[in-house]
Scaffold this motif. Structure first.
Motif, PDB file in Angstrom:
ATOM      1  N   PRO A 151      70.360  50.784 -14.329  1.00 22.87           N
ATOM      2  CA  PRO A 151      69.798  52.134 -14.382  1.00 22.87           C
ATOM      3  C   PRO A 151      70.373  53.050 -13.294  1.00 22.87           C
ATOM      4  N   VAL A 152      70.823  52.465 -12.189  1.00 24.46           N
ATOM      5  CA  VAL A 152      71.317  53.266 -11.073  1.00 24.46           C
ATOM      6  C   VAL A 152      72.665  53.906 -11.394  1.00 24.46           C
ATOM      7  N   HIS A 153      73.632  53.102 -11.859  1.00 21.29           N
ATOM      8  CA  HIS A 153      74.980  53.619 -12.100  1.00 21.29           C
ATOM      9  C   HIS A 153      75.309  53.803 -13.573  1.00 21.29           C
ATOM     10  N   LYS A 154      74.595  53.087 -14.434  1.00 16.94           N
ATOM     11  CA  LYS A 154      74.838  53.135 -15.879  1.00 16.94           C
ATOM     12  C   LYS A 154      76.288  52.783 -16.205  1.00 16.94           C
ATOM     13  N   LYS A 155      76.838  51.842 -15.476  1.00 14.20           N
ATOM     14  CA  LYS A 155      78.257  51.499 -15.652  1.00 14.20           C
ATOM     15  C   LYS A 155      78.441  50.031 -15.971  1.00 14.20           C
ATOM     16  N   ILE A 156      79.598  49.734 -16.559  1.00 13.47           N
ATOM     17  CA  ILE A 156      80.027  48.330 -16.683  1.00 13.47           C
ATOM     18  C   ILE A 156      80.979  48.047 -15.531  1.00 13.47           C
ATOM     19  N   PRO A 157      81.185  46.790 -15.167  1.00 14.46           N
ATOM     20  CA  PRO A 157      80.586  45.595 -15.756  1.00 14.46           C
ATOM     21  C   PRO A 157      79.177  45.319 -15.229  1.00 14.46           C
ATOM     22  N   VAL A 158      78.390  44.659 -16.050  1.00 17.38           N
ATOM     23  CA  VAL A 158      77.112  44.104 -15.614  1.00 17.38           C
ATOM     24  C   VAL A 158      77.102  42.651 -16.066  1.00 17.38           C
ATOM     25  N   LEU A 159      76.804  41.761 -15.140  1.00 15.32           N
ATOM     26  CA  LEU A 159      76.650  40.357 -15.491  1.00 15.32           C
ATOM     27  C   LEU A 159      75.151  40.102 -15.609  1.00 15.32           C
ATOM     28  N   ILE A 160      74.731  39.481 -16.678  1.00 15.33           N
ATOM     29  CA  ILE A 160      73.306  39.155 -16.818  1.00 15.33           C
ATOM     30  C   ILE A 160      73.188  37.636 -16.815  1.00 15.33           C
ATOM     31  N   HIS A 161      72.610  37.092 -15.757  1.00 18.98           N
ATOM     32  CA  HIS A 161      72.497  35.648 -15.594  1.00 18.98           C
ATOM     33  C   HIS A 161      71.043  35.252 -15.775  1.00 18.98           C
ATOM     34  N   ASN A 162      70.763  34.527 -16.818  1.00 17.10           N
ATOM     35  CA  ASN A 162      69.385  34.140 -17.142  1.00 17.10           C
ATOM     36  C   ASN A 162      68.467  35.356 -17.099  1.00 17.10           C
ATOM     37  N   GLY A 163      68.913  36.431 -17.708  1.00 22.45           N
ATOM     38  CA  GLY A 163      68.098  37.634 -17.847  1.00 22.45           C
ATOM     39  C   GLY A 163      68.141  38.583 -16.661  1.00 22.45           C
ATOM     40  N   LYS A 164      68.751  38.152 -15.543  1.00 24.08           N
ATOM     41  CA  LYS A 164      68.756  39.022 -14.351  1.00 24.08           C
ATOM     42  C   LYS A 164      70.122  39.682 -14.161  1.00 24.08           C
ATOM     43  N   PRO A 165      70.133  41.025 -13.984  1.00 23.71           N
ATOM     44  CA  PRO A 165      71.417  41.716 -13.909  1.00 23.71           C
ATOM     45  C   PRO A 165      72.022  41.736 -12.506  1.00 23.71           C
ATOM     46  N   ILE A 166      73.345  41.665 -12.473  1.00 21.11           N
ATOM     47  CA  ILE A 166      74.085  41.886 -11.229  1.00 21.11           C
ATOM     48  C   ILE A 166      75.141  42.947 -11.544  1.00 21.11           C
ATOM     49  N   PRO A 178      68.167  35.927  10.136  1.00 17.64           N
ATOM     50  CA  PRO A 178      68.956  36.104   8.914  1.00 17.64           C
ATOM     51  C   PRO A 178      69.118  37.581   8.551  1.00 17.64           C
ATOM     52  N   ILE A 179      70.362  38.029   8.414  1.00 11.97           N
ATOM     53  CA  ILE A 179      70.602  39.418   8.046  1.00 11.97           C
ATOM     54  C   ILE A 179      70.666  39.531   6.530  1.00 11.97           C
ATOM     55  N   LEU A 180      71.377  38.600   5.899  1.00 13.20           N
ATOM     56  CA  LEU A 180      71.379  38.544   4.433  1.00 13.20           C
ATOM     57  C   LEU A 180      70.447  37.434   3.996  1.00 13.20           C
ATOM     58  N   PRO A 181      69.869  37.582   2.778  1.00 12.23           N
ATOM     59  CA  PRO A 181      69.053  36.477   2.263  1.00 12.23           C
ATOM     60  C   PRO A 181      69.940  35.262   1.968  1.00 12.23           C
ATOM     61  N   ARG A 182      69.304  34.114   1.770  1.00 14.12           N
ATOM     62  CA  ARG A 182      70.069  32.885   1.488  1.00 14.12           C
ATOM     63  C   ARG A 182      70.344  32.746  -0.011  1.00 14.12           C
ATOM     64  N   GLU A 202      69.497  37.263  -4.486  1.00 14.20           N
ATOM     65  CA  GLU A 202      68.983  38.216  -3.489  1.00 14.20           C
ATOM     66  C   GLU A 202      70.107  38.765  -2.626  1.00 14.20           C
ATOM     67  N   ARG A 203      71.121  37.946  -2.355  1.00 13.62           N
ATOM     68  CA  ARG A 203      72.288  38.428  -1.605  1.00 13.62           C
ATOM     69  C   ARG A 203      73.015  39.509  -2.404  1.00 13.62           C
ATOM     70  N   ALA A 204      73.201  39.262  -3.687  1.00  8.52           N
ATOM     71  CA  ALA A 204      73.874  40.245  -4.547  1.00  8.52           C
ATOM     72  C   ALA A 204      73.079  41.549  -4.552  1.00  8.52           C
ATOM     73  N   THR A 205      71.754  41.442  -4.599  1.00  2.37           N
ATOM     74  CA  THR A 205      70.893  42.622  -4.588  1.00  2.37           C
ATOM     75  C   THR A 205      71.031  43.373  -3.263  1.00  2.37           C
ATOM     76  N   ALA A 206      71.046  42.651  -2.158  1.00  2.00           N
ATOM     77  CA  ALA A 206      71.190  43.274  -0.834  1.00  2.00           C
ATOM     78  C   ALA A 206      72.540  43.990  -0.724  1.00  2.00           C
ATOM     79  N   ARG A 207      73.580  43.345  -1.213  1.00  2.00           N
ATOM     80  CA  ARG A 207      74.921  43.959  -1.192  1.00  2.00           C
ATOM     81  C   ARG A 207      74.941  45.209  -2.057  1.00  2.00           C
ATOM     82  N   PHE A 208      74.278  45.151  -3.209  1.00  2.00           N
ATOM     83  CA  PHE A 208      74.248  46.281  -4.134  1.00  2.00           C
ATOM     84  C   PHE A 208      73.631  47.508  -3.455  1.00  2.00           C
ATOM     85  N   TRP A 209      72.451  47.325  -2.847  1.00  2.00           N
ATOM     86  CA  TRP A 209      71.757  48.474  -2.262  1.00  2.00           C
ATOM     87  C   TRP A 209      72.476  49.002  -1.022  1.00  2.00           C
TER      88      TRP A 209
END
Lengths: 219, 218
Positions: free
Chosen positions: A49-64, B83-87, B91-98
């Protein structure tokens, strides 16, 4: 637990390709879903929702989201084979720095090659070649940016190889003439199945960019 | 980590402060070198030839540049400390994203919203507001972005937590109002009060005076 891996992507995106190369390196099975970027799916808008861009990886339902973040995630989760980041913290920091450099510089500068004309275009070409020179110097005599083995920075940059024909044509230069080491490195990477099977044909990419250029410049 | 650590810094620069915060959280001693960005030292140019910017961390003669890259390096070389990043990888990917979101999107938008004038500024204020709203929503009911304790995203958001208030005061632009951003407002109070952060912030009046001078020369 059965792993469910889905990739929302667009065939010509060098960012999406990075994820595909990483997934192939690790031998991960996944479902590929092609997005129409002029008509984005509800799933894409929900997962990014933030960037609305690809790529998005969805691992077991959770997006990265964000290609280099996705590649690091893949490297950390599927850590049993083909490590992409080095194990030494200083080398990891250097890898992150250079991948970040590719991100900050190559795309924007490359884009100007096919979206500008005249004086602006001349400046864009100079800038792009300078960036490649910096990368060539960083590569040095190493077979890969990662050293002896293909790694994070190689993944970050090699996907631009599929765009080289487009860059050369619109940039009016020869990559081989200007930066032979980069070409040699790219060809070395292309010997890897993960790279060869992921990168689309340069001619197809060129035709796509030609179409975009016509629309952008209103020709 | 141990041995010799040097940080090239500029006292008023939020990116530099991120590095110092991380060093203090880990309890790692370091030598601080103040840079004059109008007259960069040969050492800085040697250690960061690509971007010629601060901060740069030099560990036993080996330089690392880019604040978020440095944060990860500090975290990895002292895994037993705070810990600065989560283990967890997700959660690490989320921290990097934000963290990246703050740098790539929030910073430029805040800069444009506060420093530009006229129509361009109105549009920029709208954009910055939208972007800050993403951070507001990401906080949810957490005390910090990192959960109960500060983490990488909180450190990266120092611009929002401290510097934004000073920029708003100097330029008169109101971005992070309490009624629009109750969570972010509460978070920024918690942030500047939390131990290591408060010891490591530059003096508010000093920053304001610096920004006022900068505004006159724009």
């Amino acid at each position: 637990m059965a792993e469910e891996v889905v990739l929302l992507d667009f065939w010509v995106s060098m960012f999406g390709m990075r994820v595909r190369v990483a997934l192939a390196e690790k031998g991960i099975k996944y479902e590929y879903r092609e997005e129409d970027l002029r008509n984005k799916s509800d799933l894409l808008l929900q997962m990014n929702p933030v960037h609305k861009k690809i790529p998005v990886l969805i691992h077991n339902g959770k997006p990265i989201c964000e290609s280099l973040i996705i590649v690091q995630y893949i490297d950390e989760v599927w850590n049993d084979k083909s490590p992409l980041l080095p194990s030494d913290p200083y080398k990891r920091a250097q890898a992150r720095f250079w991948a970040d450099f590719v991100d900050k510089k190559v795309y924007e500068s490359g884009r100007k090659l096919w979206t500008t004309k005249g004086e602006e275009h001349g400046a864009a070409k100079k800038e792009f070649l300078e960036i490649l020179k910096t990368l060539e110097e960083e590569l040095g005599e190493k077979p890969y940016f990662g050293g002896e083995t293909f790694g994070f920075v190689d993944v970050a940059f090699v996907t631009f190889y599929s765009w080289f024909n487009a860059f050369e044509t619109f940039g009016e230069f020869s990559m081989e003439a200007e930066h032979p080491k980069i070409i040699a490195w790219a060809k070395r990477c292309m010997q890897k199945e993960s790279v060869a099977k992921t990168l689309p044909d340069q001619q197809k990419v060129y035709e796509f960019v030609l179409g975009m250029r016509k629309r952008f410049l209103g020709e | 980590m141990g041995e010799e650590v040097v940080v090239f810094d500029v006292w008023v620069n939020p990116y530099s402060r991120r590095v110092e915060t991380a060093m203090r959280l880990k309890g790692v001693p370091y030598r601080y070198i103040e840079e004059d960005l109008g007259n960069k030292s040969p050492l800085l140019l040697k250690y960061n030839p690509i971007h010629e910017k601060v901060p740069v961390l030099v560990h036993n003669g080996n330089p690392i540049a880019e604040s978020l890259v440095i944060l990860e390096y500090i975290d990895e070389t002292r895994p037993q400390g705070f810990p600065i990043l989560p283990r967890d990888p997700y959660e690490r990917a989320t921290a990097r994203f934000w963290s990246k979101f703050i740098d790539d999107k929030c910073m430029p938008a805040i800069t444009q919203a506060c420093w530009d004038e006229g129509e361009a500024s109105d549009k920029a204020v709208e954009e910055a507001t939208e972007l800050l709203m993403f951070l507001e929503n990401e906080l949810k009911e957490k005390r910090f972005f990192g959960g109960e304790r500060i983490g990488m995203v909180d450190i990266a958001a120092n611009i929002v937590g401290f510097w934004l208030g000073t920029i708003e005061e100097v330029t008169g632009v109101e971005l992070m109002t309490r009624d629009k951003f109750p969570k972010l407002s509460n978070w920024s109070i918690e942030f500047v009060r939390s131990n290591v952060i408060k010891e490591n912030l530059p003096p508010r009046e000093g920053v304001i005076s610096y920004l006022r001078k900068k505004r006159l020369t724009r």
